[in-house]
Design an enzyme around this catalytic site. Sequence first.
Site, mmCIF file in Angstrom:
data_model
loop_
_atom_site.group_PDB
_atom_site.id
_atom_site.type_symbol
_atom_site.label_atom_id
_atom_site.label_comp_id
_atom_site.label_asym_id
_atom_site.label_seq_id
_atom_site.Cartn_x
_atom_site.Cartn_y
_atom_site.Cartn_z
ATOM 1 N N LYS A 180 -17.733 72.474 -80.003
ATOM 2 C CA LYS A 180 -17.080 72.024 -78.762
ATOM 3 C C LYS A 180 -17.970 72.372 -77.558
ATOM 4 O O LYS A 180 -18.949 73.116 -77.692
ATOM 5 C CB LYS A 180 -15.724 72.693 -78.629
ATOM 6 C CG LYS A 180 -15.795 74.182 -78.318
ATOM 7 C CD LYS A 180 -14.422 74.834 -78.302
ATOM 8 C CE LYS A 180 -14.551 76.316 -78.000
ATOM 9 N NZ LYS A 180 -13.331 77.063 -78.370
ATOM 10 N N ARG B 1 -0.541 79.337 -75.771
ATOM 11 C CA ARG B 1 -1.156 78.087 -75.325
ATOM 12 C C ARG B 1 -0.573 76.893 -76.081
ATOM 13 O O ARG B 1 0.273 76.192 -75.565
ATOM 14 C CB ARG B 1 -2.673 78.178 -75.470
ATOM 15 C CG ARG B 1 -3.395 77.219 -74.574
ATOM 16 C CD ARG B 1 -4.845 77.582 -74.363
ATOM 17 N NE ARG B 1 -5.668 77.452 -75.551
ATOM 18 C CZ ARG B 1 -6.981 77.681 -75.556
ATOM 19 N NH1 ARG B 1 -7.592 78.060 -74.463
ATOM 20 N NH2 ARG B 1 -7.678 77.549 -76.664
ATOM 21 N N TYR C 250 -28.432 80.035 -46.371
ATOM 22 C CA TYR C 250 -27.167 79.729 -45.700
ATOM 23 C C TYR C 250 -26.363 80.994 -45.433
ATOM 24 O O TYR C 250 -26.342 81.914 -46.250
ATOM 25 C CB TYR C 250 -26.316 78.810 -46.578
ATOM 26 C CG TYR C 250 -26.863 77.405 -46.682
ATOM 27 C CD1 TYR C 250 -27.019 76.616 -45.553
ATOM 28 C CD2 TYR C 250 -27.205 76.887 -47.919
ATOM 29 C CE1 TYR C 250 -27.514 75.330 -45.658
ATOM 30 C CE2 TYR C 250 -27.702 75.597 -48.034
ATOM 31 C CZ TYR C 250 -27.848 74.823 -46.895
ATOM 32 O OH TYR C 250 -28.330 73.572 -47.002
HETATM 33 C C1 LIG Z 1 -13.647 77.980 -79.482
HETATM 34 C C2 LIG Z 1 -12.780 78.248 -80.648
HETATM 35 C C3 LIG Z 1 -13.252 79.021 -81.723
HETATM 36 C C4 LIG Z 1 -14.614 79.676 -81.738
HETATM 37 O O1 LIG Z 1 -14.649 80.856 -80.996
HETATM 38 P P1 LIG Z 1 -15.921 81.825 -81.004
HETATM 39 O O2 LIG Z 1 -15.391 83.082 -80.468
HETATM 40 O O3 LIG Z 1 -16.950 81.193 -80.133
HETATM 41 O O4 LIG Z 1 -16.376 81.947 -82.399
HETATM 42 C C5 LIG Z 1 -12.421 79.171 -82.822
HETATM 43 N N1 LIG Z 1 -11.191 78.606 -82.855
HETATM 44 C C6 LIG Z 1 -10.702 77.873 -81.840
HETATM 45 C C7 LIG Z 1 -9.355 77.274 -81.956
HETATM 46 C C8 LIG Z 1 -11.482 77.666 -80.706
HETATM 47 O O5 LIG Z 1 -10.994 76.939 -79.693
#
Ligand SMILES: *Cc1c(COP(=O)(O)O)cnc(C)c1O
Length: 401
Positions: free
Chosen positions: A53, A151, A278
């Site tokens: 992702k 969530r 700035y």
């Molecule tokens: C992003 C994610 C992971 C991976 O997490 P890491 O800590 O980067 O290994 C695993 N499960 C879900 C549902 C996620 O959204």
Amino acid sequence: MKTETKGSRSTEMEIEEKVRPRWIEVNLDAVGRNTRRVKEMIGDGVKLLAVVKGDAYGLGMVPVAHTVISQGADLLGVTNPDEGVILRNKGIDAPIFIFRPLLPGEEELVVNYQLISSISSLQQAERLSDKARIYGVKVPVHLKVETGLGRTGFLPSSIKEHADRLFSLPGLEWEGIYTHFASAAGDPQFTRQQFRLFQSVVEGLKKRGIQFPLCHVCNSAAALLYPEMRLDLVRIGTLLYGENPPGVKDDLGLESTWSFWSRVIHLQKLEKGMMVGYGRTHRVSRDTTMAVIPVGYRDGFGVDVTPRPAGLIDLTKVVAKIVLGYLGFPVGKYYVEINGTPAPVLGRVGMELTCIDVGKIPGIEVGTPVRLMARRTVIRESIPKSYCQQEKAGSSDTQPV
Ligand SMILES: *Cc1c(COP(=O)(O)O)cnc(C)c1O
């Protein structure tokens, strides 16, 4: 190098290739070796879902996907169905897992591109089942259980309520059940509590004759810290990219997989007493030389993702850092690296230009490469990536894009 022949995009790419003002180097061999190390850690009995992702945490989803699959990852994990479509169109036929709930209307993509869905509500399950029936197929799904992240997912109580309907929907094949930890790296007690709650849901369903081939709970931190929680599958992102979850140590020998670069575009003499940038926040304390680099907060440089403080102690730390920084102590200050030597950022990081003090570093010219430290996942996606891969020629998608 792959170069398109038509349109303005090709002109952009030609310019980028000749004089790259900023780029990301990605070592796909290192990603591949990290994948194998994680596989060794979990052993043969546990499947590896490689999380790609967020554009593979900023490294480029498609090349990384090819690499992790070639090194033995069993599934790929993305947030959105359209990411799954891109992967399929690039010739990836491995199972692709979608983390988030589907928007009404996205069921068609899931069915046509053979994606695996997370199910977090009865309505979502019904819509997907209906669509699958129209196409005369059964689609694989995983039940998402909400155990404490707050969530998405079914609360354990609502699973009981909806079980009869959920598990009799004709278009769905219940391939898995899972949950996600809120604080796997930081809170062992709460993580164990989430795990027990998950296990009790799985047990409860088992007693009703409902079983899942794939039960999974672990992200990187949990897979490292709690071998007993690895179950049938682990979902790993961070480790593949060569990093450890905050505060967690490993002995896997993970390799760094990326670096972020720019070049000096201008050298400027500064006299003692001048102000830089700035807001006139930085006063020059001695005559020096400054270098300007064409990178700013729009590129994700100098951007902090500061979560809301988790309590009074946390808040005190945040405030102390701001106060010390204001008083001139070098906390929370940005550094870059030139020829291996750290150089401080002067004044505020601009939208697209940043100033650095190079007065103490010899041999700097216009064009000298500058290594930048930044949070990988917020770096602007359109910054060109340069892929290094020697171990095994993958598909043409692993060429620089
Ligand atoms: C992003 C994610 C992971 C991976 O997490 P890491 O800590 O980067 O290994 C695993 N499960 C879900 C549902 C996620 O959204």
